[in-house]
Design a protein around this motif. Structure first.
Motif, PDB file in Angstrom:
ATOM      1  N   VAL A  12       0.871  -1.174   0.000  1.00 27.27           N
ATOM      2  CA  VAL A  12       0.000   0.000   0.000  1.00 27.27           C
ATOM      3  C   VAL A  12       0.906   1.222   0.000  1.00 27.27           C
ATOM      4  O   VAL A  12       1.728   1.385   0.891  1.00 27.27           O
ATOM      5  CB  VAL A  12      -0.913   0.011   1.253  1.00 27.27           C
ATOM      6  N   PHE A  13       0.777   2.073  -1.020  1.00 26.85           N
ATOM      7  CA  PHE A  13       1.635   3.255  -1.035  1.00 26.85           C
ATOM      8  C   PHE A  13       0.866   4.557  -0.924  1.00 26.85           C
ATOM      9  O   PHE A  13       1.444   5.632  -0.953  1.00 26.85           O
ATOM     10  CB  PHE A  13       2.614   3.248  -2.214  1.00 26.85           C
ATOM     11  N   ASP A  14      -0.416   4.473  -0.744  1.00 28.78           N
ATOM     12  CA  ASP A  14      -1.213   5.616  -0.312  1.00 28.78           C
ATOM     13  C   ASP A  14      -2.526   5.065   0.220  1.00 28.78           C
ATOM     14  O   ASP A  14      -2.993   4.014  -0.234  1.00 28.78           O
ATOM     15  CB  ASP A  14      -1.471   6.607  -1.448  1.00 28.78           C
ATOM     16  N   ALA A  15      -3.099   5.741   1.185  1.00 23.89           N
ATOM     17  CA  ALA A  15      -4.367   5.307   1.778  1.00 23.89           C
ATOM     18  C   ALA A  15      -5.071   6.499   2.390  1.00 23.89           C
ATOM     19  O   ALA A  15      -4.427   7.473   2.796  1.00 23.89           O
ATOM     20  CB  ALA A  15      -4.121   4.238   2.845  1.00 23.89           C
ATOM     21  N   ARG A  16      -6.370   6.398   2.444  1.00 22.26           N
ATOM     22  CA  ARG A  16      -7.201   7.412   3.093  1.00 22.26           C
ATOM     23  C   ARG A  16      -8.255   6.696   3.927  1.00 22.26           C
ATOM     24  O   ARG A  16      -8.776   5.659   3.522  1.00 22.26           O
ATOM     25  CB  ARG A  16      -7.911   8.298   2.069  1.00 22.26           C
ATOM     26  N   MET A  17      -8.569   7.262   5.071  1.00 20.96           N
ATOM     27  CA  MET A  17      -9.636   6.738   5.918  1.00 20.96           C
ATOM     28  C   MET A  17     -10.480   7.894   6.415  1.00 20.96           C
ATOM     29  O   MET A  17      -9.980   8.991   6.625  1.00 20.96           O
ATOM     30  CB  MET A  17      -9.060   5.975   7.104  1.00 20.96           C
ATOM     31  N   ASP A  18     -11.767   7.621   6.583  1.00 21.30           N
ATOM     32  CA  ASP A  18     -12.682   8.664   7.031  1.00 21.30           C
ATOM     33  C   ASP A  18     -13.881   7.985   7.688  1.00 21.30           C
ATOM     34  O   ASP A  18     -13.927   6.756   7.795  1.00 21.30           O
ATOM     35  CB  ASP A  18     -13.129   9.504   5.825  1.00 21.30           C
ATOM     36  N   ALA A  19     -14.844   8.788   8.073  1.00 22.32           N
ATOM     37  CA  ALA A  19     -16.066   8.259   8.674  1.00 22.32           C
ATOM     38  C   ALA A  19     -16.771   7.342   7.679  1.00 22.32           C
ATOM     39  O   ALA A  19     -16.578   7.450   6.462  1.00 22.32           O
ATOM     40  CB  ALA A  19     -16.986   9.402   9.078  1.00 22.32           C
ATOM     41  N   TYR A  20     -17.623   6.470   8.186  1.00 24.83           N
ATOM     42  CA  TYR A  20     -18.319   5.518   7.337  1.00 24.83           C
ATOM     43  C   TYR A  20     -19.091   6.207   6.211  1.00 24.83           C
ATOM     44  O   TYR A  20     -19.148   5.715   5.093  1.00 24.83           O
ATOM     45  CB  TYR A  20     -19.275   4.654   8.169  1.00 24.83           C
ATOM     46  N   ALA A  21     -19.660   7.361   6.465  1.00 24.54           N
ATOM     47  CA  ALA A  21     -20.490   8.061   5.483  1.00 24.54           C
ATOM     48  C   ALA A  21     -19.683   8.666   4.333  1.00 24.54           C
ATOM     49  O   ALA A  21     -20.258   9.064   3.321  1.00 24.54           O
ATOM     50  CB  ALA A  21     -21.296   9.157   6.172  1.00 24.54           C
ATOM     51  N   ALA A  22     -18.361   8.725   4.452  1.00 21.25           N
ATOM     52  CA  ALA A  22     -17.529   9.295   3.378  1.00 21.25           C
ATOM     53  C   ALA A  22     -17.617   8.416   2.134  1.00 21.25           C
ATOM     54  O   ALA A  22     -17.694   7.197   2.215  1.00 21.25           O
ATOM     55  CB  ALA A  22     -16.078   9.394   3.837  1.00 21.25           C
ATOM     56  N   GLY A  23     -17.566   9.038   0.975  1.00 22.44           N
ATOM     57  CA  GLY A  23     -17.637   8.294  -0.272  1.00 22.44           C
ATOM     58  C   GLY A  23     -16.305   7.667  -0.647  1.00 22.44           C
ATOM     59  O   GLY A  23     -15.261   8.317  -0.582  1.00 22.44           O
ATOM     60  N   GLU A  24     -16.353   6.396  -1.053  1.00 24.45           N
ATOM     61  CA  GLU A  24     -15.146   5.686  -1.487  1.00 24.45           C
ATOM     62  C   GLU A  24     -14.461   6.423  -2.630  1.00 24.45           C
ATOM     63  O   GLU A  24     -13.243   6.608  -2.628  1.00 24.45           O
ATOM     64  CB  GLU A  24     -15.545   4.280  -1.932  1.00 24.45           C
ATOM     65  N   ALA A  25     -15.233   6.875  -3.612  1.00 24.21           N
ATOM     66  CA  ALA A  25     -14.650   7.559  -4.769  1.00 24.21           C
ATOM     67  C   ALA A  25     -13.965   8.859  -4.352  1.00 24.21           C
ATOM     68  O   ALA A  25     -12.922   9.220  -4.899  1.00 24.21           O
ATOM     69  CB  ALA A  25     -15.720   7.821  -5.820  1.00 24.21           C
ATOM     70  N   MET A  26     -14.536   9.560  -3.382  1.00 22.11           N
ATOM     71  CA  MET A  26     -13.918  10.795  -2.889  1.00 22.11           C
ATOM     72  C   MET A  26     -12.558  10.491  -2.255  1.00 22.11           C
ATOM     73  O   MET A  26     -11.573  11.194  -2.484  1.00 22.11           O
ATOM     74  CB  MET A  26     -14.826  11.469  -1.853  1.00 22.11           C
ATOM     75  N   LEU A  27     -12.485   9.430  -1.463  1.00 20.51           N
ATOM     76  CA  LEU A  27     -11.215   9.059  -0.831  1.00 20.51           C
ATOM     77  C   LEU A  27     -10.189   8.647  -1.878  1.00 20.51           C
ATOM     78  O   LEU A  27      -9.016   8.996  -1.778  1.00 20.51           O
ATOM     79  CB  LEU A  27     -11.435   7.928   0.174  1.00 20.51           C
ATOM     80  N   ILE A  28     -10.627   7.925  -2.899  1.00 21.68           N
ATOM     81  CA  ILE A  28      -9.722   7.516  -3.979  1.00 21.68           C
ATOM     82  C   ILE A  28      -9.188   8.741  -4.707  1.00 21.68           C
ATOM     83  O   ILE A  28      -7.998   8.840  -5.006  1.00 21.68           O
ATOM     84  CB  ILE A  28     -10.429   6.528  -4.929  1.00 21.68           C
ATOM     85  N   GLU A  29     -10.050   9.708  -4.967  1.00 20.19           N
ATOM     86  CA  GLU A  29      -9.630  10.918  -5.673  1.00 20.19           C
ATOM     87  C   GLU A  29      -8.557  11.681  -4.890  1.00 20.19           C
ATOM     88  O   GLU A  29      -7.656  12.279  -5.475  1.00 20.19           O
ATOM     89  CB  GLU A  29     -10.841  11.813  -5.923  1.00 20.19           C
TER      90      GLU A  29
END
Length: 181
Positions: A108-125
């Motif tokens: 894994v060379f980058d990762a994002r985590m947020d609250a459950y309600a956060a959008g997967e696509a937003m974190l990927i972006e």
């Protein structure tokens, strides 16, 4: 930002384990994110088997959720998904996560985590700045949007994304190499 949510979860966990109620005020998200960004890098070498397709380093983006302990702090910080049974909510709070991974090494060379309600696509972006020329980035159909495709393509990375219908990406991006199912 996502790393501070992960740090918050870790702070809660440590606080419960060692009963040190001043721990979070002494560290904060900054140092933890700095350390993570310093060590999270692609690791494949040219001779690494399975890491390359022709001239491209094979990478993939995807999202997932992590279940965290059922505490009031975790529920407030991360939330929980709904459920069609019982009280209308699941048994445990969850974290939404997205990772950018080398396919051949699973690093894994980058990762994002947020609250459950956060959008997967937003974190990927949010991880697009880690994309580079010479990478072939795989993604499932939930990532694709015209705007997101253009943002990822602007990094110089080549994209092999599944889209809703065959040819949709080709129509949206004239002159680019396009792979689809």
């Amino acid at each position: 930002m996502a790393p501070d949510r992960l740090l918050r979860y870790l702070q809660i966990k440590v606080r419960h384990l060692i009963q040190d109620h001043d721990w979070d005020s002494r560290l904060g998200a900054g140092p933890m994110e700095t350390v993570a960004r310093a060590v999270m890098k692609p690791v494949a070498q040219q001779e690494t088997r399975g890491a390359w397709y022709r001239e491209w380093l094979l990478t993939a983006v995807d999202g997932t959720t992590f279940t965290v302990p059922d505490t009031d702090d975790n529920e407030r910080e991360f939330g929980r998904p709904g459920s069609g049974r019982g009280e209308g909510r699941t048994a445990y709070p969850q974290i939404q996560a997205a990772c950018l991974v080398e396919v051949g090494t699973h690093a894994v060379f980058d990762a994002r985590m947020d609250a459950y309600a956060a959008g997967e696509a937003m974190l990927i972006e949010e991880m697009f700045p880690s994309l580079r020329p010479g990478m072939l980035v795989l993604a499932d159909r939930h990532v694709y949007s015209f705007r997101r495709w253009l943002a990822a393509a602007a990094t110089g990375a080549d994209l092999a994304w599944s889209v809703g219908e065959p040819g949709a990406a080709a129509r949206a991006t004239p002159g680019r190499r396009v792979f689809h199912r």
